[in-house]
Design an enzyme around this catalytic site. Structure first.
Site, PDB file in Angstrom:
ATOM      1  N   HIS A  47     -12.598  61.259  12.553  1.00 15.69           N
ATOM      2  CA  HIS A  47     -12.565  59.822  12.261  1.00 15.69           C
ATOM      3  C   HIS A  47     -11.848  59.553  10.926  1.00 15.69           C
ATOM      4  CE1 HIS A  47     -14.531  56.375  14.374  1.00 15.69           C
ATOM      5  NE2 HIS A  47     -14.087  55.734  13.319  1.00 15.69           N
TER       6      HIS A  47
ATOM      7  N   LYS B 232     -13.014  61.568  21.968  1.00 15.01           N
ATOM      8  CA  LYS B 232     -12.477  61.610  20.611  1.00 15.01           C
ATOM      9  C   LYS B 232     -13.610  61.872  19.613  1.00 15.01           C
ATOM     10  CE  LYS B 232      -9.966  58.710  17.251  1.00 15.01           C
ATOM     11  NZ  LYS B 232     -11.029  58.530  16.233  1.00 15.01           N
TER      12      LYS B 232
ATOM     13  N   ARG C  82      -3.727  55.892   9.847  1.00 16.85           N
ATOM     14  CA  ARG C  82      -3.368  55.100   8.672  1.00 16.85           C
ATOM     15  C   ARG C  82      -1.871  54.821   8.545  1.00 16.85           C
ATOM     16  NH1 ARG C  82      -7.624  58.595   6.751  1.00 16.85           N
ATOM     17  NH2 ARG C  82      -9.439  57.406   5.986  1.00 16.85           N
TER      18      ARG C  82
ATOM     19  N   ALA D 252      -8.635  50.010  13.772  1.00 19.20           N
ATOM     20  CA  ALA D 252      -9.107  48.630  13.861  1.00 19.20           C
ATOM     21  C   ALA D 252      -8.263  47.677  13.015  1.00 19.20           C
ATOM     22  CB  ALA D 252     -10.567  48.563  13.405  1.00 19.20           C
TER      23      ALA D 252
ATOM     24  N   TYR E 122     -16.428  52.384  23.045  1.00 13.23           N
ATOM     25  CA  TYR E 122     -17.750  52.813  22.602  1.00 13.23           C
ATOM     26  C   TYR E 122     -18.739  52.523  23.730  1.00 13.23           C
ATOM     27  CZ  TYR E 122     -15.992  52.993  17.783  1.00 13.23           C
ATOM     28  OH  TYR E 122     -15.283  53.299  16.659  1.00 13.23           O
TER      29      TYR E 122
ATOM     30  N   ARG F  27     -13.990  59.404   7.756  1.00 11.16           N
ATOM     31  CA  ARG F  27     -14.743  58.176   7.487  1.00 11.16           C
ATOM     32  C   ARG F  27     -16.198  58.245   7.946  1.00 11.16           C
ATOM     33  NH1 ARG F  27     -11.356  53.757   6.593  1.00 11.16           N
ATOM     34  NH2 ARG F  27     -12.557  52.244   7.808  1.00 11.16           N
TER      35      ARG F  27
ATOM     36  N   SER G  99      -7.572  49.970  20.173  1.00 14.83           N
ATOM     37  CA  SER G  99      -8.952  50.051  19.707  1.00 14.83           C
ATOM     38  C   SER G  99      -9.813  48.942  20.294  1.00 14.83           C
ATOM     39  CB  SER G  99      -8.971  49.958  18.175  1.00 14.83           C
ATOM     40  OG  SER G  99     -10.289  49.837  17.678  1.00 14.83           O
TER      41      SER G  99
ATOM     42  N   ASP H 150      -5.977  64.369  15.718  1.00 14.08           N
ATOM     43  CA  ASP H 150      -5.592  63.360  14.735  1.00 14.08           C
ATOM     44  C   ASP H 150      -6.148  63.746  13.367  1.00 14.08           C
ATOM     45  OD1 ASP H 150      -8.241  62.433  14.380  1.00 14.08           O
ATOM     46  OD2 ASP H 150      -7.901  60.534  15.385  1.00 14.08           O
ATOM     47  N   GLY H 151      -5.648  63.074  12.329  1.00 15.93           N
ATOM     48  CA  GLY H 151      -6.117  63.337  10.974  1.00 15.93           C
ATOM     49  C   GLY H 151      -5.153  64.164  10.156  1.00 15.93           C
TER      50      GLY H 151
ATOM     51  N   THR I 288     -15.002  57.324  21.913  1.00 10.50           N
ATOM     52  CA  THR I 288     -15.304  57.798  20.563  1.00 10.50           C
ATOM     53  C   THR I 288     -16.763  58.219  20.501  1.00 10.50           C
ATOM     54  OG1 THR I 288     -13.610  56.419  19.548  1.00 10.50           O
ATOM     55  CG2 THR I 288     -15.402  57.161  18.125  1.00 10.50           C
TER      56      THR I 288
END
Length: 389
Positions: A284, A260, A339, A112, A163, A287, A139, A315-316, A189
């Site tokens: 996520h 996801k 990130r 985001a 969403y 998070r 996003s 991811d991550g 998501t």
């Protein structure tokens, strides 16, 4: 499982395209006397140059941040089994996602508020992905609209993260927009029935600045209460979402559906049963639920149960080219960056994102070569050392 073979994938001719002969390491980027030669350098630059509340919004995880940190540590626990004398003079990092070719199994995850890091935000991100022939997932919570993103990078490969809202028509309206704009898939998501407790955002009273908006929501949520601190109308996300909503989603679009937020083999099997085309193994970015599995630790059981019936991504925690190599070896079709893309934006917008993506691509190519892998088909489970308990 495919085994190593001395001639496996080794039928490339010496005269292949120059793109496969690029040097594994390129000149570094320079900033105010410092050299940015790895993703950690961009992270340090972003931490130094972003406002504290913005940096902590991007950087933080839920609660104690155990899962956020374990995403990184999970890769460090994995060891590689490189093969030698493999003739890696010609390399090929290309692969496909849902039938579309990308230059490397690296993509941009939906994150985001890119305009917090750079004025052009998601438009710069999309241009960088297009330039490097990589996938970008836009996003729902973008600070540029899907129309602006599409116009900025009209030839880029784009998916849209979605969403499900209490009023299904609102979700459907967004779907119609991205269909018309040529987005190639929907990424649903599924790990946010409620927002995880992010302590730094609470302490900082983080709010989207007044000059920024969640552009995709303009005119969509008229008459709804809100917005909350993230610029989203209150009580619009639906916590009652269940597997039956996959059936609803399939009934309203012909776009491929990728889920996801899957972390278990049980949910992976259900994803296959309900007819989705892909899974992103994701927590996520740590998070949401603190203490859940690191994504790289969850990957193997999901790949094993799926058995190639649908594509599996991850991811991550991706920070180096060898991280990418480990994920692909364990069965991921592609990895997604969150990130680090924001760190690149903070440095210099599109140029910074391209720098991040190029560094990681070059590191991946080098890791492949040093492991004796000439193309993606040679990156498999035999590359991974399994520690004996």
């Amino acid at each position: 499982m495919e085994q190593w073979g001395e001639d496996s994938g080794g039928n490339q001719e010496k005269g292949e395209t120059d793109t496969n002969r690029e040097p594994p390491v390129r000149p570094v980027l320079g900033v105010a006397g410092m050299s940015l030669i790895c993703l950690a350098d961009f992270e340090a630059y972003a931490k130094e140059n972003l406002p504290k509340a913005t940096w902590e919004y991007y950087a933080a995880g839920a609660d104690e941040c155990y899962t956020r940190d374990d995403n990184l540590q999970g890769f460090r626990r994995i060891r590689l089994r490189p093969r030698m004398l493999r003739d890696v003079s010609v390399m090929d990092t290309k692969t496909t996602v849902l039938g579309e070719e990308i230059s490397c199994p690296i993509a941009i995850a939906p994150t985001a508020f890119h305009c917090l890091a750079w004025s052009d935000g998601e438009m710069s991100t999309a241009r960088a992905a297009e330039a490097l022939k990589l996938l970008y997932v836009a996003s729902t919570y973008a600070t540029c609209s899907v129309e602006e993103i599409s116009q900025a990078a009209p030839e880029g490969l784009r998916w849209f993260q979605l969403y499900v809202y209490r009023e299904r028509k609102l979700s459907e309206r967004l779907i119609r927009r991205v269909e018309a704009l040529g987005f190639k898939a929907l990424v649903l998501t599924v790990d946010v029935p409620y927002t995880g407790k992010r302590r730094t955002d609470i302490r900082n009273n983080f709010q989207l600045p007044p000059h920024l908006k969640v552009k995709n929501f303009e005119g969509v949520f008229e008459g709804h209460s809100g917005p909350d601190n993230y610029g989203v109308p209150l009580n619009t996300l639906d916590p009652s979402v269940s597997w039956k909503d996959i059936c609803w989603l399939r009934s309203v679009t012909n776009l491929p559906i990728v889920i996801k937020g899957i972390l278990t083999k049980e949910d992976a099997e259900l994803a296959v049963v309900y007819g989705v085309q892909g899974i992103i193994v994701s927590n996520h970015g740590g998070r949401q639920l603190d203490g859940e599995l690191a994504t790289i630790d969850a990957l193997s059981e999901i790949v094993e149960v799926v058995q190639g019936r649908i594509e599996v991504y991850l991811d991550g925690g991706i920070r180096t080219g060898s991280d990418v190599l480990k994920a692909i070896a364990l069965g991921a079709k592609c990895v997604f960056l969150g990130r680090p893309i924001v760190w690149g934006l903070t440095y210099k917008g599109e140029e910074g994102v391209k720098g991040i993506l190029q560094i990681l691509t070059d590191e991946f190519r080098l890791s492949m070569a040093l492991s004796g892998c000439r193309n993606i088909s040679e990156v498999n489970r035999n590359l991974i050392h399994v520690a004996k308990l």
